[in-house]
Design a protein around this motif. Sequence first.
Motif, PDB file in Angstrom:
ATOM      1  N   PRO A 153      76.638  51.283  34.841  1.00 10.37           N
ATOM      2  CA  PRO A 153      77.029  52.678  35.116  1.00 10.37           C
ATOM      3  C   PRO A 153      78.525  52.874  34.915  1.00 10.37           C
ATOM      4  CG  PRO A 153      75.503  51.902  36.792  1.00 10.37           C
ATOM      5  CD  PRO A 153      75.856  50.715  35.953  1.00 10.37           C
ATOM      6  N   ASP A 154      79.314  51.845  35.226  1.00  9.08           N
ATOM      7  CA  ASP A 154      80.765  51.977  35.077  1.00  9.08           C
ATOM      8  C   ASP A 154      81.147  52.172  33.616  1.00  9.08           C
ATOM      9  OD1 ASP A 154      82.014  50.897  37.921  1.00  9.08           O
ATOM     10  OD2 ASP A 154      80.050  50.082  37.436  1.00  9.08           O
ATOM     11  N   ALA A 155      80.479  51.426  32.721  1.00 10.46           N
ATOM     12  CA  ALA A 155      80.821  51.522  31.302  1.00 10.46           C
ATOM     13  C   ALA A 155      80.274  52.812  30.694  1.00 10.46           C
ATOM     14  CB  ALA A 155      80.280  50.320  30.550  1.00 10.46           C
ATOM     15  N   PHE A 156      79.174  53.311  31.247  1.00  9.49           N
ATOM     16  CA  PHE A 156      78.519  54.484  30.649  1.00  9.49           C
ATOM     17  C   PHE A 156      79.108  55.807  31.142  1.00  9.49           C
ATOM     18  CE2 PHE A 156      74.018  52.673  29.467  1.00  9.49           C
ATOM     19  CZ  PHE A 156      74.640  51.718  28.679  1.00  9.49           C
ATOM     20  N   ALA A 157      79.605  55.808  32.364  1.00  8.09           N
ATOM     21  CA  ALA A 157      79.985  57.075  33.007  1.00  8.09           C
ATOM     22  C   ALA A 157      80.907  57.898  32.111  1.00  8.09           C
ATOM     23  CB  ALA A 157      80.662  56.792  34.348  1.00  8.09           C
ATOM     24  N   GLY A 158      80.610  59.185  32.024  1.00  5.86           N
ATOM     25  CA  GLY A 158      81.477  60.103  31.292  1.00  5.86           C
ATOM     26  C   GLY A 158      81.318  60.074  29.785  1.00  5.86           C
ATOM     27  N   LYS A 159      80.403  59.246  29.284  1.00  6.86           N
ATOM     28  CA  LYS A 159      80.237  59.172  27.836  1.00  6.86           C
ATOM     29  C   LYS A 159      78.993  59.947  27.397  1.00  6.86           C
ATOM     30  CE  LYS A 159      82.559  54.769  26.942  1.00  6.86           C
ATOM     31  NZ  LYS A 159      82.965  54.307  28.281  1.00  6.86           N
ATOM     32  N   THR A 160      78.943  60.266  26.118  1.00  9.28           N
ATOM     33  CA  THR A 160      77.722  60.871  25.582  1.00  9.28           C
ATOM     34  C   THR A 160      76.787  59.760  25.127  1.00  9.28           C
ATOM     35  OG1 THR A 160      78.563  60.866  23.339  1.00  9.28           O
ATOM     36  CG2 THR A 160      79.049  62.820  24.684  1.00  9.28           C
ATOM     37  N   ALA A 161      75.545  60.124  24.870  1.00 11.05           N
ATOM     38  CA  ALA A 161      74.576  59.139  24.376  1.00 11.05           C
ATOM     39  C   ALA A 161      75.096  58.504  23.090  1.00 11.05           C
ATOM     40  CB  ALA A 161      73.221  59.788  24.148  1.00 11.05           C
ATOM     41  N   ALA A 162      75.701  59.331  22.250  1.00 16.29           N
ATOM     42  CA  ALA A 162      76.216  58.801  20.980  1.00 16.29           C
ATOM     43  C   ALA A 162      77.329  57.795  21.227  1.00 16.29           C
ATOM     44  CB  ALA A 162      76.716  59.956  20.119  1.00 16.29           C
ATOM     45  N   GLU A 163      78.195  58.113  22.165  1.00 13.02           N
ATOM     46  CA  GLU A 163      79.291  57.170  22.482  1.00 13.02           C
ATOM     47  C   GLU A 163      78.750  55.868  23.059  1.00 13.02           C
ATOM     48  OE1 GLU A 163      82.958  60.273  23.473  1.00 13.02           O
ATOM     49  OE2 GLU A 163      81.503  59.773  25.034  1.00 13.02           O
ATOM     50  N   ILE A 164      77.724  55.993  23.862  1.00 10.28           N
ATOM     51  CA  ILE A 164      77.116  54.787  24.438  1.00 10.28           C
ATOM     52  C   ILE A 164      76.521  53.926  23.327  1.00 10.28           C
ATOM     53  CG2 ILE A 164      75.231  53.961  25.918  1.00 10.28           C
ATOM     54  CD1 ILE A 164      75.870  56.441  27.728  1.00 10.28           C
ATOM     55  N   SER A 165      75.876  54.591  22.365  1.00  8.75           N
ATOM     56  CA  SER A 165      75.300  53.848  21.230  1.00  8.75           C
ATOM     57  C   SER A 165      76.359  53.059  20.485  1.00  8.75           C
ATOM     58  CB  SER A 165      74.659  54.815  20.234  1.00  8.75           C
ATOM     59  OG  SER A 165      73.551  55.411  20.826  1.00  8.75           O
ATOM     60  N   GLU A 166      77.587  53.569  20.503  1.00  8.36           N
ATOM     61  CA  GLU A 166      78.667  52.918  19.767  1.00  8.36           C
ATOM     62  C   GLU A 166      79.288  51.744  20.527  1.00  8.36           C
ATOM     63  OE1 GLU A 166      79.696  53.309  16.629  1.00  8.36           O
ATOM     64  OE2 GLU A 166      77.972  54.644  16.469  1.00  8.36           O
ATOM     65  N   LEU A 167      78.959  51.588  21.794  1.00 10.29           N
ATOM     66  CA  LEU A 167      79.583  50.503  22.573  1.00 10.29           C
ATOM     67  C   LEU A 167      79.312  49.157  21.910  1.00 10.29           C
ATOM     68  CD1 LEU A 167      78.820  51.534  26.274  1.00 10.29           C
ATOM     69  CD2 LEU A 167      81.060  51.515  25.138  1.00 10.29           C
ATOM     70  N   GLU A 168      80.346  48.321  21.894  1.00 12.09           N
ATOM     71  CA  GLU A 168      80.209  47.028  21.210  1.00 12.09           C
ATOM     72  C   GLU A 168      79.516  46.008  22.101  1.00 12.09           C
ATOM     73  OE1 GLU A 168      83.699  45.153  19.101  1.00 12.09           O
ATOM     74  OE2 GLU A 168      83.115  43.486  20.387  1.00 12.09           O
TER      75      GLU A 168
END
Lengths: 568, 267, 457, 138
Positions: free
Chosen positions: B23-38
């Motif tokens: 949740p800490d890494a995901f918070a405030g991001k869009t689904a697309a941004e989450i998809s981009e996480l390395e």
Amino acid sequence: MAEIIIKNGFVVDPARKINGDVMDIAIKDDKIVEKVGSGAKEIDARGKVVMTGGVDIHAHVAGPKVNVGRLMRPEDKLFKSPNAQAPYRIESGFSIPSTFKTGYDYARMGYAFVMEAAMPPLHSPHVHEEIHDTPIIDQGALPVFANNWFVLEYLKNREIENSAAYTAWLLAATKGYGVKLVNPGGTAAWAWGLNCLTLNDPVPFFDITPAEIISGLMQTNEYLGLPHSIHIHQNSLGTPGNYEITLDSFRLAEGVKANNKFSRDSVMHSTHVQFHSYGGDSWRNFESKAKEVMDYINGQKNITVDLGCVTLDETTTMTADGPFEHHLNQLNHLKWANTDVELETAAGVVPYVYDKDIKVCGIQWAIGLELGLYAKDPMRTFITTDHPNAGPFIRYPRIIKWLMSKKAREETLESMKYTDKVIDATNIHSLDTERTLYEIAQMTRAGPAKALGLSHIFGSLAPGMEANVVVYDLNFNDMPDDPEQIERAFLRSSNFIKSGDIVVKDGDIVSHGNKRTFWVNARVKENPQVIRDIHEKFLKEYTVGLGNYSVWDCLAPNPYVIDIDVEA
Amino acid sequence: MALVTLKPYKEPELYLECNNISPDAFAGKTAAEISELEVREGKTRVRLGDYFEVSGKPGDTAEQTEIHIAGDCSRIKYLGTKMTAGSIKVDGNADMYVGGWMKGGKIHVTGNVHSFCGIAMEGGEITVDGNAENYVGSAYRGDWRGMRGGTIRIRGNAGNDIGTFMLGGTIIIEKNAFIHVSTHAEGGCVVIKGDVEGRVGGQMVKGDIYVLGKIQYMLPGFKKIATVEKEIDGVSARFNHYIGDLGERHPRSKGKEIYANLFVMAS
Amino acid sequence: MPKWITQVGCPYCGSSCDDLEVLVSDDGKKVLETRNACVIGNEIFHHASNPNRPTRPRMRQEDGTVKEITYDEAIDYTAKALLKAKKPLIYGFGSTNCEGMSAVGRVAEKAGAVLDNCASICHGPSFLAIFDNGYPSCTLGEVKNRADVVLFWGCNPMHAHPRHTSRYSIFPRGFFTTKGNMQRTIICVDPRETDTAKLADIHLMIDQGHDYELFDAFRTVLRGHDIPDVVAGIKKEQILEAAGKMKNGRFVMIFYGMGCCHTDGRNHNVDIAISTTRDLNSHTKASIMAMRGHYNIAGPGQVWSWQFGFPYCVDLSRGTHAHMNPGETSSIDLAMRDEVDCFVNVGTDAGAHFPIEAVRHLKKHPFITVDPNICMASEISDLHIPVRIVGVEEPGVVYRMDNVPIQFKKVVDGPDGVLSDEELFDRVYERMCELTETEPIWILNRGHAHGSSTAEQ
Amino acid sequence: MKEKIVLNMITQRAIEEGQAMEKGKTTPEYFKACSIVEMNPEDMKKLGIWRNTNVRVTSEAGSVIVKAIEPTQYVPPGLAHIRQGVWANQVVPPRTQSTGTPQYSGFPVTIEPAIDERIKTALELVQGAVGLWKEGGN
């Protein structure tokens, strides 16, 4: 390598009494020169401080006990290793960094030379293997002597000549630099689980006392005329009330004259005095005796000291003082490693957390700084943390900050849980002294270089010296109000040129430079008795063959050998 | 709570190291941004979106973020490590380090977890409906600061090294455990509702262990001092109260030595 | 004239004896005779001259046969396999010098590999125990000169370390032990009556797998508490007797082996042995030592600790920092979990010494063996690269079981054209740099030596 | 007399194994030193076999044919020992308890007589396991 000119910096070079003059420093190949041609590479140091490379007289950075510390503390790496700086090697660890990180971090701070403070002779190939895997910095190592069976036997019989012949042989065999004493006699006693806590405690079996060992090795050292004086970690380290034993040890140097061709004046270097300046008779009434210890040092000319400042970090203690580490382990119950080395020495390793919210740690922190502030001769008082014992070497910039800024000291003091108790047990709160850049350069460069007998290559920017030049982002005429900026500037230099190679730029490593290993080859006249003794001990008591003991030349592939011919 | 759903659609060749599924890494991001996480597969860098279909939207903070992984994570490491708040639910299994170094929030795995679940945990809750392998709630190698807080509940069996170097918090194993429970512990509470083969409380300084089934081999360093009535995790029963490990050092308080307690249900 | 070379190190067990004498033929190529070596060491020196030894890399062909290739081709293949793999595993180093172990560190970093050594299947649990509890130990000379009570726990030096008992632990006369074995009390803990147990004054024939309980009993007794009548199959009186001997010894030495590391509890058997040693130091002087198997298996633990901070199971795949957690980054677990996709077996025989199921898993991917000899691993490898035999044909630093570094010399020349481990790995590294168009990073600026220098005064 | 017996297996070093290994793992010496299981005569009696009988040893991990011999170093009833090496590793469970080290000692095995079965060579076992073995060797 070619020509480089560092232009328009504020040069701080106490060896030449230069204090902030705006000057150019010229380099040709690996030496500093008067001037260079117009094609020289220019480094702009305008508005920045320029010093020679730092010289660390005492740190545990290579060898068996350092590696035991690394090996037994995976948690010192977890989430604590910085990301590698491509394309350079991976850096690991905080309090006991990997050899790569050691070299890189020293270079980033602008250090050119580091003395490994305790080399067990039997393990000397290991020490050299680590040294040649440590990039950039020049290094030497001090073999330990004060619990060695040969030395104890010769000194018991007051045979200085034999002691000297053996010392010379061991320096060459181990490619060592000088004579280290750790808990004289006490570590030998530890082989039976015992210790020598005062200068007159007899060493079990050997019928000699710590005082006799110290005096004997001091005489041996001056007989040989080695570049460095004896380098001593005194008895009773880390014990409340030990300052009196410290002073007793110092007094053994009274009247002893330095004999050497290296412009060294001292006959005793007393290391990490912070651990030896304790008052009180228990941890309850533990207090600072920094003033008493430094008053004595200030009144002498032939003793040098380094501080061993506590940096209030989680770190790893390691010393050839085997019984001390056992004692420490009984206090903190963390893991304990020990190695007793046949006929020679011992070592122990215990992790330790210097918590600023523990009263004793706060007092220890204050003592280290008080010593640095009370010192009247910064040329004989050097900044160390006894890395990693009182804190990691990457905290030198923080110590510089504390020494240069009362504000920084007060901030740290105020952040402690037992501020008042620390103030009561120390003098830190009342000390207004703030060290200058000139004094810092004495305490980290000119001073240690002279004490090591290396002032002809290190410790100054005079033409002819080794081309070690560091640029710090500090304005000499307009020092920052925020002490944190001092720490930042010293932690990551703007530029560092080591032996003529640019190795650091903007705090980052840009080259592996060209490191060397320093060792001392003292030639004495042949001594058949000592040679016979060596052969016999190797046949009967050692478990390694004499023929496999001396360090191979290829293990110190870039040697800088200091040759001495000892006249009988 | 705002829900983010990850649907695994591709099996990695090796394993994915997904330190940032939290949740800490995901918070405030869009689904697309989450998809981009390395994330990492060995030395290769890949995107979360290469393996998961990401939908929904997280909250602005970790606390408001709920992550649902709708599928199996047998080859996904580090789920929810270091998370501080919010929740993660996995439909299926998860690999190593579930909830490692976790500080808060909730993790629920409906299948099994591999080793090092809840390693060095400081707070929050982990529930595993299936089995756990080894080192549940233990310390990282070499660290004397193991689990300090929070609760781990394993509804199935667990292997060896439960709560090694534990300092606080609670671990409940609802079925059986193998060997080494609370080794070196200096606090905390471990409850084994089934049987344990042995080595319960070895080198233990302080803390509590409850065993509701049988211990096949008792350690010689534990001594029975009483039989007591106790209630633990909803079970009230008579327990034989042992203290130990008598071979280990123990702190003193008011002139008395403080021992670790082992309660074994009286038959 | 054949020539006797003295003070030669033996590249077999962790005793790393350095007092061998080897008779070498006129041309310096053949070992004719050895003195002082045990039967196994003797075999190694003679085996070097085996005419059937491979002297060129051998690549497996599609039909299963092997074909000799050049070193250049082998180096290229290895470099490419390491670069291509997402997570290669480089394992072994049971018979390699530290120079080779250091060189492979550079290769592994470049390859993003996991670097592991034979400790992983041997004394790895000792490392885990050291991480948790430290290691109060000493060098073997301390044992020879001082030890009057010696415990052998789950180890059998008479078989695994043939000269250990005569050089260090039972029979030698030392400075304070002038009567040799007459002055020593020997205690052996083993479920079998081994040839070592036969030498013991007290043999505790423990129920296999219950070492932890027996150690706990010793600790409990040492703190003055009572224990049950029988622990781990040993009667209380026997435990009390042995504990008494230890407490009253002046220097107690505990040697332990695979009996602790290979059975249930693994690391904790060693962990509690270390606690026991620590406890004994409140009564007398006590030390503990792992009976390391190979002459330089302590070496990678040292080299990689100073390079990466970890003695084994070093995962460098992140590229930015090293990670270690045995159970995850250990060879067997990596193999069984299919977590690696290339395997390089160096100076060991994973084919013979891994559980066969782990070998099967590793064999799904490129499998390379670097070893002087034909072994099981070489015979299933895609590529076998022979190298010189350390201690026979190649000098180097090795670490004895007590972590004392010993400089092993070479006694004969290696076969023409055969590389050393160090040369091979440096060339693999250089090839990897070429393939990735990057600059090699050496610590010492090669070709830029200052040479010896004399201070001018 | 039983058809099979369950024993606790350990696999350890022996000097014969060490010497033979250095000679070479494809040598007859290595075969002789390592393709054996040592067990107490009482257990052999229970199993109804004489010493030097081929037996099948089966664990959770696999199965191997070796020759049952009387212990060269005393083994108590209930315990069995195969010297470390190729034959032992056909049955050693690879589980590590998350320590990295397999269960080389202290695992249950079933032993049953296999008088008519052949002991495979080291090469046959290892190459066979990975599909490289060809009859007649290669």
